[in-house]
Design a protein around this motif. Structure first.
Motif, mmCIF file in Angstrom:
data_model
loop_
_atom_site.group_PDB
_atom_site.id
_atom_site.type_symbol
_atom_site.label_atom_id
_atom_site.label_comp_id
_atom_site.label_asym_id
_atom_site.label_seq_id
_atom_site.Cartn_x
_atom_site.Cartn_y
_atom_site.Cartn_z
ATOM 1 N N GLU A 108 38.381 59.474 35.349
ATOM 2 C CA GLU A 108 38.551 59.711 36.782
ATOM 3 C C GLU A 108 37.240 60.068 37.463
ATOM 4 O O GLU A 108 37.087 59.903 38.676
ATOM 5 C CB GLU A 108 39.604 60.800 37.034
ATOM 6 C CG GLU A 108 39.273 62.163 36.438
ATOM 7 C CD GLU A 108 39.844 62.336 35.037
ATOM 8 O OE1 GLU A 108 40.037 63.496 34.627
ATOM 9 O OE2 GLU A 108 40.086 61.312 34.360
ATOM 10 N N LYS A 109 36.257 60.533 36.683
ATOM 11 C CA LYS A 109 34.954 60.901 37.240
ATOM 12 C C LYS A 109 34.091 59.669 37.511
ATOM 13 O O LYS A 109 33.247 59.668 38.406
ATOM 14 C CB LYS A 109 34.236 61.838 36.266
ATOM 15 C CG LYS A 109 32.925 62.429 36.761
ATOM 16 C CD LYS A 109 33.136 63.457 37.853
ATOM 17 C CE LYS A 109 31.809 64.136 38.216
ATOM 18 N NZ LYS A 109 31.947 65.003 39.400
ATOM 19 N N ASN A 127 34.069 50.672 47.935
ATOM 20 C CA ASN A 127 33.111 51.565 48.576
ATOM 21 C C ASN A 127 33.033 51.314 50.070
ATOM 22 O O ASN A 127 32.663 50.226 50.504
ATOM 23 C CB ASN A 127 31.738 51.370 47.923
ATOM 24 C CG ASN A 127 30.737 52.397 48.369
ATOM 25 O OD1 ASN A 127 30.159 52.255 49.447
ATOM 26 N ND2 ASN A 127 30.518 53.424 47.576
ATOM 27 N N GLU A 133 34.086 58.222 41.069
ATOM 28 C CA GLU A 133 33.305 59.057 41.984
ATOM 29 C C GLU A 133 31.803 58.835 41.794
ATOM 30 O O GLU A 133 31.056 58.724 42.771
ATOM 31 C CB GLU A 133 33.656 60.529 41.732
ATOM 32 C CG GLU A 133 32.894 61.527 42.577
ATOM 33 C CD GLU A 133 33.231 62.965 42.196
ATOM 34 O OE1 GLU A 133 32.337 63.820 42.328
ATOM 35 O OE2 GLU A 133 34.366 63.214 41.750
ATOM 36 N N GLU A 160 29.035 57.196 44.439
ATOM 37 C CA GLU A 160 27.789 57.845 44.875
ATOM 38 C C GLU A 160 26.617 56.877 44.784
ATOM 39 O O GLU A 160 25.748 56.845 45.662
ATOM 40 C CB GLU A 160 27.523 59.079 44.005
ATOM 41 C CG GLU A 160 28.472 60.235 44.269
ATOM 42 C CD GLU A 160 28.290 61.385 43.289
ATOM 43 O OE1 GLU A 160 27.353 61.301 42.452
ATOM 44 O OE2 GLU A 160 29.080 62.346 43.344
#
Length: 251
Positions: free
Chosen positions: A19-20, A97, A23, A27
């Motif tokens: 799940e990270k 994104n 993210e 970025e």
């Protein structure tokens, strides 16, 4: 194996929780979006345009058809497909994104491309489109950033019409040792420095180099496509295998 280990994946050469990764990838592309097109031209010395032209030539797309340009970024392929399918056709530029989508929307509108293009923020693993909907799905330089590639390929298969096709344009494994050695040197020594110089961001381009090395090779990706149902699957090595175009059909 613990539950924690089972739910990890790679982010470049690092191991992170699944799940990270979404993210962390977000970025990276928030950071590079504004300079994405400039960096593509610099880092590939403009050759990415030839790779994309070959992809268009292999698409078989026709007037009036529906195209999904997945992980479409700043819309290079969308721009070409929009002109080919015409106003009776439809092109969806989808990206996870929102920074990339904003850059793509602004760029295409500046080019006068409107009317038959839709912009959708979407995760490739869970596409928000009906079954059997698109004649063509393309994903260019995006699959390696997807956490669960098998799930994404199955999702793409679902939204394709029978007779539809998938094109995956992605960095791959050079087929000649001297090319591979030069490519490694360029990727890990030159690319991050250019990222720092032009985009003021060396870390994102270090990740991009690492993500390429973690992506399945040509034969492995072909097998992954076949495992979710694609037939007639083949790949074309471009620039000595630095990039490969995979094509598969839903029959």
């Amino acid at each position: 194996m613990s539950e924690r280990e089972e739910n990890t994946t790679h982010f470049g050469f690092k191991t992170v929780e699944e799940e990270k990764k979404v993210e962390l990838v977000a970025e990276v592309f928030h950071s590079v979006a504004a300079k994405y097109d400039v960096m593509n031209d610099v880092l590939s010395m403009g050759i990415h345009r030839i790779w994309k032209r070959f992809t268009i030539d292999c698409s078989g797309i026709r007037h009036g058809q529906k195209v999904l340009d997945l992980a479409g970024g700043t819309g290079d392929l969308t721009a070409k497909f929009s002109r080919i399918v015409g106003q009776e056709g439809h092109v969806v530029l989808a990206d996870i994104n929102d920074s990339m989508l904003k850059v793509g929307r602004s760029k295409l509108r500046d080019l006068g491309i409107e009317g038959n293009v839709e912009y959708v923020q979407a995760n490739a693993e869970e596409l928000p489109f009906p079954d059997n909907h698109f004649d063509l799905v393309t994903i260019a330089f995006g699959l390696r950033n997807v956490t669960d590639k098998d799930k994404a390929l199955a999702s793409i298969y679902r939204v394709l019409k029978p007779g539809g096709r998938l094109l995956v344009l992605e960095f791959s494994k050079p087929i000649y040792k001297p090319v591979s050695k030069f490519y490694d040197f360029y990727s890990f020594n030159i690319l991050p420095k250019l990222g720092k110089l032009i985009a003021n961001d060396s870390e994102s381009y270090q990740y991009l180099a690492e993500s390429i090395r973690m992506h399945p090779n040509q034969e492995s990706l072909k097998e992954m496509m076949e495992n979710v149902g694609f037939e007639g699957t083949e790949f074309f090595n471009l620039s000595a295998g630095i990039v490969a175009l995979h094509r598969g059909y839903k029959y």
